[in-house]
Design a protein around this motif. Structure first.
Motif, short mmCIF file in Angstrom:
data_model
loop_
_atom_site.label_atom_id
_atom_site.label_comp_id
_atom_site.label_asym_id
_atom_site.label_seq_id
_atom_site.Cartn_x
_atom_site.Cartn_y
_atom_site.Cartn_z
N ALA A 1 0.85 -1.30 -0.25
CA ALA A 1 0.12 0.07 0.00
C ALA A 1 0.77 1.36 0.04
N SER A 2 1.49 1.82 -1.05
CA SER A 2 2.63 2.62 -1.27
C SER A 2 1.95 3.70 -1.62
N VAL A 3 0.44 3.76 -2.32
CA VAL A 3 -0.12 4.97 -2.93
C VAL A 3 -1.53 4.58 -2.77
N GLU A 4 -2.27 5.70 -2.38
CA GLU A 4 -3.83 5.32 -2.07
C GLU A 4 -4.89 6.00 -3.02
N ASN B 1 -2.28 -2.64 -5.44
CA ASN B 1 -1.98 -3.01 -4.02
C ASN B 1 -2.65 -4.30 -3.26
N ALA B 2 -4.06 -4.02 -3.37
CA ALA B 2 -4.74 -5.17 -2.83
C ALA B 2 -4.49 -6.44 -3.65
N PHE B 3 -4.20 -6.57 -4.94
CA PHE B 3 -3.72 -7.58 -5.37
C PHE B 3 -2.43 -8.21 -5.01
N VAL C 1 -1.60 -11.96 -3.45
CA VAL C 1 -0.64 -13.01 -3.78
C VAL C 1 0.33 -13.06 -2.69
N ASN C 2 0.90 -11.90 -1.94
CA ASN C 2 1.95 -12.32 -0.95
C ASN C 2 1.41 -13.08 0.21
N VAL D 1 -7.52 -5.24 -11.92
CA VAL D 1 -6.15 -5.66 -12.34
C VAL D 1 -6.33 -6.24 -13.65
N ASP D 2 -5.56 -5.52 -14.71
CA ASP D 2 -5.90 -6.20 -16.09
C ASP D 2 -4.60 -6.76 -16.64
#
Length: 159
Positions: free
Chosen positions: A41-44, A52-54, A58-59, A146-147
């Motif tokens: 979450a580096s950019v909101e 960031n959610a994707f 994944v992590n 996400v695409d």
């Protein structure tokens, strides 16, 4: 191309502008801690939320949760790459320089490690070292999703 130039200028005039707390001003990840990996979450901004959610899903190894964030027309290729990533080991990804390329389309560098090995890097046209990984989001009918998802690892990306 103008937007890319504007992003680069912003990055040079305000080092760390695109980076979250888990990164240094040089754009490299901060020294790892003994705790869990940093979140992405580096950019909101709205366009960065699915990116960031994707990455966070994944992590965490949550393939189904990550896939719920993918645009409906892009599920097959993203699922194939995601399956290969999770089979290859433990991802610790984060996004760098999330930016709006054109209205309705955002892209970021996908950086970090997969099973402890750094994602591949390359030099951009200005000679700056950047990750070969990319992740993008698209505004489909008012909802960002996400695409695109590339690790920069040929065996995973299929090239």
């Amino acid at each position: 191309m103008v937007l890319v130039a504007a992003l680069l200028v912003t990055g040079f005039l305000a080092p760390g502008f695109f980076l979250g707390d888990e990164h240094t001003a040089s754009g490299t990840p901060a020294a790892p801690s003994s705790g869990p990996p940093p979140t992405s979450a580096s950019v909101e901004e709205e366009f960065a939320v699915p990116i960031n959610a994707f990455i966070d899903k994944v992590n965490a190894g949550d393939a189904e949760g990550a896939m719920r964030l993918v645009c409906s027309g892009d599920t097959v290729i993203v699922r194939t790459r995601l399956t290969k990533v999770l089979a290859a080991g433990t991802p610790q990804f984060y996004s760098e320089a999330v930016g709006l390329d054109v209205p309705g389309f955002a892209e970021a560098y996908l950086a970090g490690t997969l099973d402890g090995k750094p994602l591949p890097e390359t030099k951009d046209s200005d000679g700056i070292t950047v990750s070969q990984g990319r992740i993008s989001s698209n505004n489909v009918s008012g909802d960002w999703c996400v695409d695109g998802f590339l690790t920069g690892i040929p065996e995973i990306d299929g090239h």
